[in-house]
Design an enzyme around this catalytic site. Structure first.
Site, PDB file in Angstrom:
ATOM      1  N   ASP A  16     -13.950 -35.230  -8.451  1.00 23.69           N
ATOM      2  CA  ASP A  16     -15.050 -35.393  -7.495  1.00 23.69           C
ATOM      3  C   ASP A  16     -16.400 -35.133  -8.158  1.00 23.69           C
ATOM      4  O   ASP A  16     -16.488 -34.329  -9.093  1.00 23.69           O
ATOM      5  CB  ASP A  16     -14.840 -34.408  -6.321  1.00 23.69           C
ATOM      6  CG  ASP A  16     -15.656 -34.794  -5.107  1.00 23.69           C
ATOM      7  OD1 ASP A  16     -16.229 -35.897  -5.081  1.00 23.69           O
ATOM      8  OD2 ASP A  16     -15.731 -33.975  -4.159  1.00 23.69           O
ATOM      9  N   GLY A  57     -20.714 -39.464  -8.105  1.00 26.85           N
ATOM     10  CA  GLY A  57     -21.940 -39.975  -7.478  1.00 26.85           C
ATOM     11  C   GLY A  57     -23.103 -39.013  -7.681  1.00 26.85           C
ATOM     12  O   GLY A  57     -24.211 -39.423  -8.060  1.00 26.85           O
ATOM     13  N   HIS A 103     -19.119 -43.135 -12.098  1.00 25.82           N
ATOM     14  CA  HIS A 103     -17.705 -43.506 -12.211  1.00 25.82           C
ATOM     15  C   HIS A 103     -17.378 -43.900 -13.649  1.00 25.82           C
ATOM     16  O   HIS A 103     -16.350 -43.510 -14.191  1.00 25.82           O
ATOM     17  CB  HIS A 103     -17.375 -44.671 -11.272  1.00 25.82           C
ATOM     18  CG  HIS A 103     -17.572 -44.346  -9.816  1.00 25.82           C
ATOM     19  ND1 HIS A 103     -17.151 -43.156  -9.268  1.00 25.82           N
ATOM     20  CD2 HIS A 103     -18.152 -45.045  -8.800  1.00 25.82           C
ATOM     21  CE1 HIS A 103     -17.449 -43.140  -7.972  1.00 25.82           C
ATOM     22  NE2 HIS A 103     -18.073 -44.272  -7.666  1.00 25.82           N
ATOM     23  N   SER A 153      -9.110 -43.142  -2.676  1.00 23.90           N
ATOM     24  CA  SER A 153      -8.438 -42.760  -1.426  1.00 23.90           C
ATOM     25  C   SER A 153      -8.518 -43.897  -0.417  1.00 23.90           C
ATOM     26  O   SER A 153      -9.348 -44.803  -0.543  1.00 23.90           O
ATOM     27  CB  SER A 153      -9.101 -41.512  -0.836  1.00 23.90           C
ATOM     28  OG  SER A 153     -10.369 -41.847  -0.319  1.00 23.90           O
ATOM     29  N   GLU A 182      -9.724 -43.682   2.362  1.00 18.86           N
ATOM     30  CA  GLU A 182     -11.071 -43.585   2.957  1.00 18.86           C
ATOM     31  C   GLU A 182     -12.141 -44.216   2.044  1.00 18.86           C
ATOM     32  O   GLU A 182     -13.196 -44.644   2.518  1.00 18.86           O
ATOM     33  CB  GLU A 182     -11.434 -42.122   3.225  1.00 18.86           C
ATOM     34  CG  GLU A 182     -10.618 -41.462   4.343  1.00 18.86           C
ATOM     35  CD  GLU A 182      -9.196 -41.072   3.935  1.00 18.86           C
ATOM     36  OE1 GLU A 182      -8.929 -40.950   2.712  1.00 18.86           O
ATOM     37  OE2 GLU A 182      -8.346 -40.908   4.827  1.00 18.86           O
ATOM     38  N   ASN A 183     -11.869 -44.298   0.739  1.00 24.62           N
ATOM     39  CA  ASN A 183     -12.859 -44.885  -0.177  1.00 24.62           C
ATOM     40  C   ASN A 183     -13.126 -46.366   0.101  1.00 24.62           C
ATOM     41  O   ASN A 183     -14.153 -46.906  -0.313  1.00 24.62           O
ATOM     42  CB  ASN A 183     -12.429 -44.721  -1.641  1.00 24.62           C
ATOM     43  CG  ASN A 183     -12.573 -43.315  -2.171  1.00 24.62           C
ATOM     44  OD1 ASN A 183     -11.862 -42.904  -3.090  1.00 24.62           O
ATOM     45  ND2 ASN A 183     -13.493 -42.548  -1.603  1.00 24.62           N
ATOM     46  N   GLU A 240      -1.100 -23.670  -6.546  1.00 28.11           N
ATOM     47  CA  GLU A 240      -2.303 -22.862  -6.743  1.00 28.11           C
ATOM     48  C   GLU A 240      -3.490 -23.822  -6.714  1.00 28.11           C
ATOM     49  O   GLU A 240      -3.427 -24.919  -7.291  1.00 28.11           O
ATOM     50  CB  GLU A 240      -2.250 -22.156  -8.108  1.00 28.11           C
ATOM     51  CG  GLU A 240      -1.126 -21.146  -8.231  1.00 28.11           C
ATOM     52  CD  GLU A 240      -1.267 -19.993  -7.253  1.00 28.11           C
ATOM     53  OE1 GLU A 240      -2.412 -19.591  -6.963  1.00 28.11           O
ATOM     54  OE2 GLU A 240      -0.231 -19.507  -6.757  1.00 28.11           O
TER      55      GLU A 240
END
Ligand code: FPP
Length: 249
Positions: free
Chosen positions: A21, A24, A38, A66, A68-69, A208
Site C-alpha cells: 500500500d 499513490g 505503481h 483487489s 474494489e480496485n 501475526e
C-alpha cells in the site's frame, strides 16, 4: 534496518502475505501521477521476493489488485493491469532462474482476455519450480472467495454428496482459492494503514500482523527482515497460555 544475518533461519514463516500500500501517496509526494508510484512499486516487489527467497520463505502472497480496485479511474485500472501483466511476462526468466512458481488467486475471469492469457502463460511456464511459490491476488477479495466457497459447499449438501454435519474447517479450507497453501503466519501492510481490507480474512485468523509506515515503493528486502525479526520476537499462543507454550509437558 535489519540485515539478513540477524534473521533466525530456524523460525521463518512458511507463508508471508503482503498488502502493498502507498504507491499513490508516494507518487503524490513527488508531484507525479499515481501510476508512477505503481511503476516504482515493481522494484519493491523484486527486492522483497529476492529477500523472501534468500531466507527460505516458501509462499509469498501479494495483494496486487483487489475487487474494489476496479472502481478506480479507468486510466489507472488500465495502467495497473498493463504494468502487472508486462512485469509478470518480463520476470518469467528470473522466476525460473530462482525456481519460483507463480500462482494467482482471485476472480481471474474478470481480467481482460489478454492479461488472463499472459498470466496463464507465466503460471504454466513456472509450474515446475519448487523453491518458492509467489501468489498474486488479482481481482481478489476475501468476501468474494468466501461467498464462492459457501455456494460450492451448499451445492454439495443440496446434491446429497455431503451432510451439513460434515462441514468443518478442512472442507472450508479446501473450498477456498488458497486450497493446498498453508495459512500465512505473517501479514505485512505498508503505508501506515492498520486494516486487512478484505484480504485473506479466513486464512489470516492466527497470523501475526506487522504494519510499517513505509510506502510500498520504498520497501526493500531489509524491511522484510525487520518484519521477520518482529515476527520472531512474538510468542504465538494460538489460544493457549504462555506456560503451555514455553514449558514442556
Ligand atoms: C496500493 O497502493 C497498490 C496497488 C493497488 C497495486 C500494487 C501493484 C504494484 C506494486 C505493481 C507491481 C506488482 C506486481 C506484483 C508485478 P495505492 O495505489 O492504494 O496507494 P495509496 O493508498 O497511496 O493511494
Amino acid at each position: 534496518m535489519a540485515e539478513i544475518n540477524e534473521v533466525n533461519n530456524k523460525n521463518i514463516p512458511k507463508h508471508v502475505a503482503i498488502i502493498m500500500d502507498g504507491n499513490g501517496r508516494w507518487a503524490k509526494q513527488k508531484g507525479k501521477l499515481r501510476v508512477f508510484g505503481h511503476k516504482n512499486g515493481v522494484k519493491a516487489v523484486q527486492s522483497t521476493i529476492e529477500g523472501a527467497a534468500k531466507v527460505g520463505i516458501n509462499y509469498i502472497t501479494l495483494y496486487a489488485f483487489s475487487t474494489e480496485n476496479w472502481n478506480r479511474p479507468q486510466f489507472e485500472v488500465n495502467a495497473l493491469m498493463e504494468l502487472l501483466v508486462d512485469t509478470i511476462q518480463k520476470e518469467i526468466a528470473t522466476l525460473n532462474k530462482n525456481k519460483i512458481r507463480l500462482q494467482a488467486i482471485g476472480d481471474l475471469n474478470t481480467l481482460p482476455k489478454k492479461a488472463r492469457e499472459k498470466l496463464q502463460n507465466a503460471i504454466d511456464k513456472t509450474a515446475q519450480n519448487e523453491h518458492m511459490t509467489l501468489i498474486l491476488a488479482l481481482s481478489y477479495s476475501s468476501k468474494w472467495e468466501i461467498i464462492n466457497a459457501v455456494k460450492e459447499i451448499s451445492n454439495q449438501v443440496a446434491s446429497g454428496n455431503i451432510s451439513s454435519e460434515e462441514i468443518n474447517e478442512k472442507l472450508i479450507d479446501n473450498s477456498l482459492s488458497t486450497v493446498g497453501i498453508p495459512h500465512p503466519e505473517l501479514m505485512i501492510r505498508t503505508s501506515g494503514e492498520h486494516r486487512i481490507s478484505n484480504f485473506l480474512l479466513w486464512q489470516l485468523a492466527y497470523a501475526e500482523l506487522y504494519f510499517t509506515p513505509k510506502l510500498w515503493p520504498d520497501f526493500r528486502e531489509q524491511d522484510l527482515y525487520d518484519a521477520l525479526l518482529s515476527f520472531q520476537k512474538r510468542e504465538r499462543r494460538f489460544g493457549k497460555t504462555s506456560e503451555q507454550i514455553t514449558e514442556p509437558n
